[in-house]
Design a protein around this motif. Structure first.
Motif, PDB file in Angstrom:
ATOM      1  N   GLU A   8      33.093   8.188  60.635  1.00 27.78           N
ATOM      2  CA  GLU A   8      32.705   8.458  62.020  1.00 27.78           C
ATOM      3  C   GLU A   8      32.512   7.146  62.772  1.00 27.78           C
ATOM      4  OE1 GLU A   8      31.156  11.446  64.864  1.00 27.78           O
ATOM      5  OE2 GLU A   8      31.657  11.842  62.783  1.00 27.78           O
ATOM      6  N   VAL A   9      33.092   7.038  63.965  1.00 25.34           N
ATOM      7  CA  VAL A   9      32.898   5.871  64.824  1.00 25.34           C
ATOM      8  C   VAL A   9      31.617   6.094  65.620  1.00 25.34           C
ATOM      9  CG1 VAL A   9      33.852   4.505  66.713  1.00 25.34           C
ATOM     10  CG2 VAL A   9      35.378   5.493  64.991  1.00 25.34           C
ATOM     11  N   PRO A  10      30.678   5.133  65.565  1.00 22.13           N
ATOM     12  CA  PRO A  10      29.411   5.317  66.284  1.00 22.13           C
ATOM     13  C   PRO A  10      29.635   5.479  67.793  1.00 22.13           C
ATOM     14  CG  PRO A  10      29.300   3.433  64.804  1.00 22.13           C
ATOM     15  CD  PRO A  10      30.707   3.896  64.811  1.00 22.13           C
ATOM     16  N   ASN A  11      28.768   6.241  68.423  1.00 27.67           N
ATOM     17  CA  ASN A  11      28.860   6.477  69.866  1.00 27.67           C
ATOM     18  C   ASN A  11      28.795   5.186  70.670  1.00 27.67           C
ATOM     19  OD1 ASN A  11      29.462   9.044  70.552  1.00 27.67           O
ATOM     20  ND2 ASN A  11      27.328   9.732  70.761  1.00 27.67           N
ATOM     21  N   ARG A  12      27.987   4.229  70.221  1.00 33.77           N
ATOM     22  CA  ARG A  12      27.848   2.984  70.975  1.00 33.77           C
ATOM     23  C   ARG A  12      29.158   2.201  71.028  1.00 33.77           C
ATOM     24  NH1 ARG A  12      27.325  -1.196  67.398  1.00 33.77           N
ATOM     25  NH2 ARG A  12      26.752  -0.626  65.290  1.00 33.77           N
ATOM     26  N   ILE A  13      30.064   2.475  70.091  1.00 30.01           N
ATOM     27  CA  ILE A  13      31.376   1.826  70.103  1.00 30.01           C
ATOM     28  C   ILE A  13      32.335   2.597  71.012  1.00 30.01           C
ATOM     29  CG2 ILE A  13      33.338   1.135  68.670  1.00 30.01           C
ATOM     30  CD1 ILE A  13      30.816  -0.503  68.156  1.00 30.01           C
ATOM     31  N   ARG A  14      32.282   3.905  70.927  1.00 32.92           N
ATOM     32  CA  ARG A  14      33.196   4.727  71.735  1.00 32.92           C
ATOM     33  C   ARG A  14      32.791   4.777  73.201  1.00 32.92           C
ATOM     34  NH1 ARG A  14      33.431  10.321  69.631  1.00 32.92           N
ATOM     35  NH2 ARG A  14      31.469   9.866  68.632  1.00 32.92           N
ATOM     36  N   GLN A  15      31.488   4.779  73.464  1.00 33.19           N
ATOM     37  CA  GLN A  15      30.969   4.891  74.830  1.00 33.19           C
ATOM     38  C   GLN A  15      30.404   3.538  75.261  1.00 33.19           C
ATOM     39  OE1 GLN A  15      31.487   7.752  76.397  1.00 33.19           O
ATOM     40  NE2 GLN A  15      32.264   8.709  74.548  1.00 33.19           N
TER      41      GLN A  15
ATOM     42  N   ARG B  16      30.092  -5.141  77.097  1.00 26.15           N
ATOM     43  CA  ARG B  16      30.195  -4.581  75.741  1.00 26.15           C
ATOM     44  C   ARG B  16      31.634  -4.486  75.236  1.00 26.15           C
ATOM     45  NH1 ARG B  16      26.235  -0.415  77.921  1.00 26.15           N
ATOM     46  NH2 ARG B  16      24.232  -1.239  77.266  1.00 26.15           N
TER      47      ARG B  16
END
Length: 196
Positions: free
Chosen positions: A3-10, A20
Motif C-alpha cells: 500500500e502506498v501511504p496517503n501522504r505520498i499519493r495526496q 512536497r
C-alpha cells in the motif's frame, strides 16, 4: 508492492504540493511544479519565500523552497539570504550560505566570513565553498586557520583551498610558527600549492 501511504499519493494543493513534490530533479516533477507556479501567478514568489522564512516549517521544506526559488524564480535576493543565514536550523543556514555563493551581494561577503565561525561544520563548509565559488575571499586568514584543525576532512580540505587563494604574505608566518600540528601541516600544504 504494498500500500502506498496517503501522504505520498495526496501531496495537497498549491504551494504545499510543490514543496512536497518528490524527485524535483525529474522532468515530470518540474512540469508539475511549473503548472502550479502558473496557477498561483503573482502570489508564487510571496508564497515560496514565506515557506523559506518560516521557522515553523521543517528544515527540508525550507531548503526545498530555496531550491524552488533558484529553479523557478524569483531568484533569492541578498536580504532574504542574509535573513536565512541566521536561521536556528543549520540546514537552512548552510543552504543560505551556498546560495550566497551563487548570488553574491555587497553584504554577503561579510556574512560568509561570519559563518566561518558557525557552530556547525556543514555551515562552515558551505561558507567556504560559497567564497570559493563567488570569489568573495576574506582579506586575511582569520577564521580559516581554525577550520584547518577540524576533524571533518571535507571541511579542512575546503579550508585549505580557500587559504590558497589569499595572498600568502598575510598568513605564511602564522602557519610556519604554529604549534598546532594540523594547522602547520595543512597550512604548509596550502602554502606549497599557493607558491607553485
Amino acid at each position: 508492492k504494498g500500500e502506498v501511504p496517503n501522504r505520498i499519493r495526496q501531496l495537497g494543493t498549491g504551494i504545499s504540493a510543490v514543496i512536497r513534490q518528490p524527485q524535483i530533479e525529474s522532468a515530470w516533477a518540474r512540469q508539475s511544479i511549473a503548472a502550479v507556479r502558473q496557477e498561483l501567478g503573482d502570489s508564487w514568489g510571496q508564497l515560496v519565500a514565506g515557506v523559506a522564512l518560516s521557522n515553523d516549517n521543517p528544515a527540508n521544506y525550507r531548503t526545498r523552497a530555496i531550491d524552488l526559488m533558484q529553479l523557478f524564480g524569483p531568484i533569492p535576493n541578498e536580504k532574504l539570504l542574509l535573513e536565512l543565514s541566521s536561521a536556528p536550523n543549520e540546514q537552512v543556514r548552510a543552504k543560505a550560505a551556498w546560495m550566497m555563493g551563487l548570488h553574491p551581494g555587497e553584504q554577503s561577503r561579510e556574512r560568509l566570513i561570519e559563518l566561518l565561525g558557525d557552530s556547525n561544520p556543514r555551515v562552515q563548509r558551505a561558507a567556504c565553498e560559497a567564497m570559493l565559488r563567488s570569489g568573495q575571499l576574506p582579506s586575511g586568514p582569520t577564521g580559516i586557520l581554525e577550520l584547518l584543525k577540524s576533524n571533518d576532512r571535507n571541511l579542512s580540505f575546503v579550508a585549505v583551498r580557500l587559504l590558497e587563494r589569499i595572498p600568502t604574505d598575510d598568513w605564511q608566518n602564522r602557519i610556519l610558527e604554529s604549534d598546532e600540528p594540523r594547522i602547520a601541516i595543512l597550512g604548509m600544504m596550502a602554502l606549497a600549492n599557493a607558491l607553485l
